[in-house]
Write an enzyme that holds these catalytic residues in place. Structure first.
Site, PDB file in Angstrom:
ATOM      1  N   HIS A   1      54.036 134.208  24.580  1.00  0.00           N
ATOM      2  CA  HIS A   1      54.857 133.907  23.401  1.00  0.00           C
ATOM      3  C   HIS A   1      54.133 134.269  22.117  1.00  0.00           C
ATOM      4  O   HIS A   1      54.735 134.715  21.149  1.00  0.00           O
ATOM      5  CB  HIS A   1      55.208 132.414  23.388  1.00  0.00           C
ATOM      6  CG  HIS A   1      56.367 132.094  24.258  1.00  0.00           C
ATOM      7  ND1 HIS A   1      56.445 130.974  25.031  1.00  0.00           N
ATOM      8  CD2 HIS A   1      57.506 132.780  24.486  1.00  0.00           C
ATOM      9  CE1 HIS A   1      57.590 130.972  25.698  1.00  0.00           C
ATOM     10  NE2 HIS A   1      58.240 132.057  25.383  1.00  0.00           N
TER      11      HIS A   1
ATOM     12  N   ARG B   1      68.784 145.437  31.855  1.00  0.00           N
ATOM     13  CA  ARG B   1      68.287 144.536  32.904  1.00  0.00           C
ATOM     14  C   ARG B   1      69.395 143.535  33.251  1.00  0.00           C
ATOM     15  O   ARG B   1      69.459 142.449  32.671  1.00  0.00           O
ATOM     16  CB  ARG B   1      67.056 143.770  32.401  1.00  0.00           C
ATOM     17  CG  ARG B   1      65.791 144.618  32.226  1.00  0.00           C
ATOM     18  CD  ARG B   1      64.657 143.734  31.705  1.00  0.00           C
ATOM     19  NE  ARG B   1      63.351 144.322  31.881  1.00  0.00           N
ATOM     20  CZ  ARG B   1      62.625 144.846  30.881  1.00  0.00           C
ATOM     21  NH1 ARG B   1      63.084 144.861  29.649  1.00  0.00           N
ATOM     22  NH2 ARG B   1      61.423 145.340  31.125  1.00  0.00           N
TER      23      ARG B   1
ATOM     24  N   ARG C   1      70.652 148.830  35.443  1.00  0.00           N
ATOM     25  CA  ARG C   1      69.765 148.581  36.574  1.00  0.00           C
ATOM     26  C   ARG C   1      70.388 147.471  37.405  1.00  0.00           C
ATOM     27  O   ARG C   1      70.764 146.426  36.844  1.00  0.00           O
ATOM     28  CB  ARG C   1      68.364 148.159  36.115  1.00  0.00           C
ATOM     29  CG  ARG C   1      67.471 147.884  37.324  1.00  0.00           C
ATOM     30  CD  ARG C   1      66.063 147.601  36.947  1.00  0.00           C
ATOM     31  NE  ARG C   1      65.916 146.267  36.373  1.00  0.00           N
ATOM     32  CZ  ARG C   1      64.774 145.804  35.889  1.00  0.00           C
ATOM     33  NH1 ARG C   1      63.702 146.588  35.875  1.00  0.00           N
ATOM     34  NH2 ARG C   1      64.702 144.597  35.401  1.00  0.00           N
TER      35      ARG C   1
ATOM     36  N   GLU D   1      58.440 152.021  40.391  1.00  0.00           N
ATOM     37  CA  GLU D   1      57.651 150.808  40.167  1.00  0.00           C
ATOM     38  C   GLU D   1      56.650 150.608  41.284  1.00  0.00           C
ATOM     39  O   GLU D   1      55.631 149.944  41.108  1.00  0.00           O
ATOM     40  CB  GLU D   1      58.573 149.573  40.111  1.00  0.00           C
ATOM     41  CG  GLU D   1      59.529 149.596  38.940  1.00  0.00           C
ATOM     42  CD  GLU D   1      60.551 148.491  39.025  1.00  0.00           C
ATOM     43  OE1 GLU D   1      60.585 147.650  38.112  1.00  0.00           O
ATOM     44  OE2 GLU D   1      61.331 148.467  39.980  1.00  0.00           O
TER      45      GLU D   1
ATOM     46  N   ASP E   1      55.635 147.118  36.361  1.00  0.00           N
ATOM     47  CA  ASP E   1      55.395 146.853  37.773  1.00  0.00           C
ATOM     48  C   ASP E   1      54.520 147.928  38.407  1.00  0.00           C
ATOM     49  O   ASP E   1      53.708 147.621  39.279  1.00  0.00           O
ATOM     50  CB  ASP E   1      56.724 146.720  38.529  1.00  0.00           C
ATOM     51  CG  ASP E   1      57.289 145.325  38.377  1.00  0.00           C
ATOM     52  OD1 ASP E   1      56.506 144.365  38.524  1.00  0.00           O
ATOM     53  OD2 ASP E   1      58.483 145.180  38.079  1.00  0.00           O
TER      54      ASP E   1
ATOM     55  N   ARG F   1      51.013 140.809  36.753  1.00  0.00           N
ATOM     56  CA  ARG F   1      51.291 141.179  35.355  1.00  0.00           C
ATOM     57  C   ARG F   1      51.419 139.973  34.432  1.00  0.00           C
ATOM     58  O   ARG F   1      51.389 140.103  33.220  1.00  0.00           O
ATOM     59  CB  ARG F   1      52.558 142.047  35.281  1.00  0.00           C
ATOM     60  CG  ARG F   1      53.802 141.349  35.754  1.00  0.00           C
ATOM     61  CD  ARG F   1      54.967 142.299  35.902  1.00  0.00           C
ATOM     62  NE  ARG F   1      55.815 142.322  34.726  1.00  0.00           N
ATOM     63  CZ  ARG F   1      57.023 142.895  34.692  1.00  0.00           C
ATOM     64  NH1 ARG F   1      57.496 143.519  35.756  1.00  0.00           N
ATOM     65  NH2 ARG F   1      57.756 142.861  33.609  1.00  0.00           N
TER      66      ARG F   1
ATOM     67  N   CYS G   1      60.641 153.344  31.202  1.00  0.00           N
ATOM     68  CA  CYS G   1      61.309 152.208  30.563  1.00  0.00           C
ATOM     69  C   CYS G   1      60.433 150.950  30.573  1.00  0.00           C
ATOM     70  O   CYS G   1      60.904 149.877  30.236  1.00  0.00           O
ATOM     71  CB  CYS G   1      62.654 151.925  31.212  1.00  0.00           C
ATOM     72  SG  CYS G   1      62.515 151.481  32.940  1.00  0.00           S
TER      73      CYS G   1
HETATM   74  C1  PEP Z   1      58.944 147.634  34.690  1.00  0.00           C
HETATM   75  O1  PEP Z   1      58.560 147.134  35.747  1.00  0.00           O
HETATM   76  O2  PEP Z   1      58.235 148.373  33.966  1.00  0.00           O
HETATM   77  C2  PEP Z   1      60.313 147.379  34.213  1.00  0.00           C
HETATM   78  C3  PEP Z   1      60.817 148.017  33.179  1.00  0.00           C
HETATM   79  O3  PEP Z   1      60.996 146.383  34.847  1.00  0.00           O
HETATM   80  P1  PEP Z   1      60.772 144.819  34.531  1.00  0.00           P
HETATM   81  O4  PEP Z   1      59.833 144.703  33.396  1.00  0.00           O
HETATM   82  O5  PEP Z   1      62.119 144.256  34.259  1.00  0.00           O
HETATM   83  O6  PEP Z   1      60.195 144.347  35.830  1.00  0.00           O
HETATM   84 MG    MG Z   2      59.938 146.083  36.998  1.00  0.00          MG
END
Ligand code: PEP
Ligand code: MG
Length: 557
Positions: free
Chosen positions: A191, A293, A329, A418, A442, A452, A489
C-alpha cells in the site's frame, strides 16, 4: 561524478528525485506482553468498555482522515478504519478480556492471532499485516494515554525514512513537504508504494541498508534507479532535482500515441479491472485495453453471475474504448485472488496450484460460460473478433483447447506468457493462438521461484533479473518470426527504461496502469528504435539485475 556515496539500493517504485534532510519515523510504542496478571472478575466489564472506547477513537480518527483524503489514499484509510472495527477482531479481543487479560495485552494477543491467520492465507491478505500492526499500535497508544504514533509533520522539506510505513501514515503525506520516501521493508505492490505513486512522491522500498543514514543527513533519493546517496555535491544535486522536475512536467503534458523518436509505433494500452476503471483509463492517453482482469469484477460475488449479467459488465469496458483494442483475460481466480463462486480445491501451495486456465479441472463449464458472455458482449457492442486470452497456460494442449473454444465463438484467442514453459516454447504456442501477452509479474515469480507478494524477496521478484529478460526475449523473438503480436501487460511495462528495452527486444505493445502511460510514452519518444535494440542487446549481456538496470539507464538517458 556527483554520486559520492551510494548508501543503499532498494526497489524504486515511484520515479523522481528528492533532495532534503533525512527524517526518521519514530518507532511505535513499546508493546505490553500478550498476557499479564489476570484481572479480577469485577474489573473485566469496565475493561471491555475502556478498550471499546479506544477502538472507537482510533477508527473515528482514521475515518476522519479518510474523509480529508481522496482516491486510493481515502480507500486505504477507510479500509484500515473498517479493519479496526472488524467484528471478528472485536470478538477475539473481548473474549480475551473476559478471560482476565488487560485491554492492552488482549489487543496485542488478538492482533497476533489475526496476523498469523492473514500470513497463512498469503497473497493480498498477507499484505494487510502492516495494517493490522498499525491498528494494534494505535489502539495500545490510546489505551496507554500516549500520543497517536505516526509520521510527524515536518516544518520544511524532508526525505522520510522508515522501517516500514503504515498505509494510514503514507496516505496523509504532503508532497510539498515530503520530497521522498524510503522504507527498509515493503514491496513494490505494498500500500505504501501504491499511495506514494498516487501522491507522486519519489519512493524506494526494500532498501536494506537504510539504517545507516543518520537523521538530518542530506539525502539524494532516486526513485527510478532505487538508490539513496549522501554526500552529493549540493549544487549538482539541486541541478539534477530541477531537471527531474522539468521531466515530470513534460510527463504531465504528454498525450500520445506511443512511438519511438524515429516513428516506430508501439501500442500503449491500459490495464483495467471493470467498467469504471475502463472509463477512468479512457481519460489517460491509452490506445486501448491490453489487459482486462475479469476476476477483479467478482472478488466478492458469492454466486456466478449469469451469462447475460457477465455480458453487461464486459460490455461496459468495450463501450469505454469504442473502435479500440480491448483484450479480455478469462478468470485468473485462485492463489491471491480467490473468487467466492469459483470452486477452489484446498491447496498447500496455491500460487503453484489450480488457478487461471487450470480452474476448468475443478469447475467444468466455467470457462465456456465466460466465453459465451464475452461473445455476447462483443455482439451487443458491435465488436467482431474480440480478443480473449487465457492466464497461466503451461502446455500446448491447454492452448489448443482454449483456442478451439474461442474460435467456436468467433473470438480471437491469445495466451499469457506467465509460466516459463510458454516463453521457452513460444514459437510452438504461437502456432495455436493469434497473440501473446507477457505477464512479467508471474513470469518473474515462477522463473525466480520467489513469491511476488513477499516483501523480503523484492530483489528476486525484479523483472530486470537477467533470466527473466532472456525469457521475455524468447517470447518476443517468436512474435517477430511468426509475425504475430506479442506484448507485455505486467508491471515491467510501466517502468520507462524497461519499456524501451522491451521494445528493443521486439515486443509490439505495452499495457500498464493508466497513470504510468505518459512517463513511458515520453521516455519512448526520446529514443530511437535502434537505440532500444542496442540497449536491449547490452542488457542481455548483463549478469545481475542491478547491472542490467544501470546499463539501460546509461544507454537510454
Ligand atoms: C502478470 O502476471 O504479469 C499479470 C499481468 O497478471 P496478474 O498480475 O493479474 O497476475
Ligand atoms: Mg499473472
Amino acid at each position: 561524478m556527483i554520486d559520492t556515496a551510494i548508501v543503499t539500493t532498494g526497489t524504486g517504485v515511484v520515479a523522481g528525485l528528492g533532495y532534503a534532510p533525512a527524517l526518521w519515523v519514530k518507532p511505535a510504542p513499546v508493546l505490553p506482553p500478550s498476557y499479564d496478571a489476570p484481572l479480577s472478575e469485577e474489573a473485566r466489564e469496565s475493561e471491555i468498555e475502556r478498550w471499546k472506547a479506544a477502538v472507537v477513537t482510533v477508527a473515528e480518527r482514521l475515518t476522519a482522515r479518510a474523509s480529508n483524503a481522496s482516491g486510493a489514499a481515502a480507500e486505504v484509510l477507510g479500509a484500515t478504519a473498517a479493519l479496526a472495527a472488524d467484528r471478528g477482531l472485536q470478538r477475539a479481543t473481548a473474549k480475551l478480556i473476559s478471560a482476565g487479560s488487560t485491554a492492552e495485552s488482549a489487543t496485542v494477543a488478538a492482533i497476533a492471532q489475526f496476523i498469523e491467520k492473514f500470513e497463512k492465507l498469503g497473497g493480498l491478505m498477507a499484505e494487510r499485516v502492516t495494517d493490522l500492526g498499525d491498528i494494534r499500535n494505535r489502539v495500545v497508544s490510546e489505551l496507554l494515554g500516549l500520543p497517536e504514533p505516526g509520521v510527524p509533520t515536518p516544518e520544511r522539506p524532508i526525505v522520510l525514512l522508515a522501517e516500514d510505513l503504515a498505509p494510514a501514515d503514507t496516505a496523509t503525506l504532503d508532497p510539498a513537504l515530503i520530497h521522498g520516501v524510503a522504507t527498509r521493508l515493503g514491496g513494490p505492490t505494498s500500500h505504501t508504494a501504491i499511495i506514494a505513486r498516487q501522491l507522486g512522491i519519489p519512493c524506494i522500498v526494500a532498501a536494506a541498508d537504510l539504517a545507516s543514514i543518520q537523521e538530518g543527513a542530506l539525502v539524494l533519493l532516486d526513485g527510478g534507479a532505487g538508490t539513496l546517496f549522501v554526500g552529493t555535491d549540493p549544487v549538482e544535486a539541486e541541478a539534477r532535482v530541477l531537471a527531474d522536475a522539468a521531466r515530470r512536467e513534460a510527463v504531465q503534458s504528454w498525450t500520445g500515441p506511443g512511438r519511438t523518436q524515429d516513428g516506430t509505433a508501439v501500442e500503449l494500452l491500459a490495464n483495467v479491472q471493470d467498467g469504471a476503471g475502463a472509463r477512468a483509463a479512457a481519460k489517460f492517453p491509452a490506445q486501448g485495453v491490453g489487459l482486462f482482469r475479469t476476476e477483479l469484477c467478482f472478488l466478492s460475488a458469492q454466486t456466478e453471475p449469469s451469462v447475460a449479467d457477465q455480458a453487461g459488465i464486459y460490455g461496459e469496458v468495450l463501450a469505454a474504448f469504442p473502435d479500440q483494442k480491448v483484450v479480455f483475460r478469462t478468470l485468473d481466480a485462485g492463489s491471491d485472488k480467490p473468487v467466492p463462486f469459483v470452486l477452489h480445491p484446498e491447496e498447500e501451495n496455491p500460487a503453484l496450484g489450480v488457478r487461471g486456465i487450470r480452474l476448468g479441472q475443478a469447475d467444468p463449464g466455467l470457462l465456456e460460460r465466460q466465453l459465451d458472455a464475452i461473445a455476447l458482449a462483443a455482439k451487443q457492442q458491435g465488436v467482431t473478433n474480440a480478443k480473449v486470452m487465457a492466464p497461466m497456460v503451461a502446455t500446448i494442449d491447454e492452448a489448443q483447447d482454449f483456442a478451439a473454444a474461442c474460435r467456436a465463438r468467433q473470438l480471437s484467442p491469445g495466451i499469457m506468457v506467465e509460466v516459463p514453459s510458454v516463453a521457452l516454447l513460444a514459437e510452438a504456442f504461437l502456432e495455436e493462438v493469434d497473440f501473446m501477452s507477457v505477464g512479467t509479474n508471474d513470469l518473474t515469480q515462477y522463473a525466480m521461484a520467489a513469491d511476488r507478494m513477499a516483501p523480503s524477496l523484492a530483489a528476486l521478484t525484479d523483472p530486470w533479473q537477467p533470466a527473466v529478460l532472456h525469457l521475455i526475449r524468447s517470447a518476443a523473438a517468436a512474435g517477430v518470426s511468426s509475425q504475430k503480436p506479442v506484448g507485455v501487460c505486467g508491471e515491467a511495462a510501466a517502468d520507462p527504461f524497461l519499456a524501451c528495452i522491451l521494445v528493443g527486444l521486439g515486443l509490439s505493445s505495452l499495457s500498464m496502469a493508466p497513470n504510468a502511460l505518459a512517463a513511458v510514452g515520453l521516455q519512448l519518444g526520446s529514443v530511437s528504435l535502434d537505440q532500444c535494440q542496442r540497449a536491449a542487446a547490452a542488457v542481455l549481456r548483463c549478469t545481475t539485475a542491478r547491472e542490467a538496470r544501470s546499463t539501460a539507464h546509461e544507454l537510454l538517458s
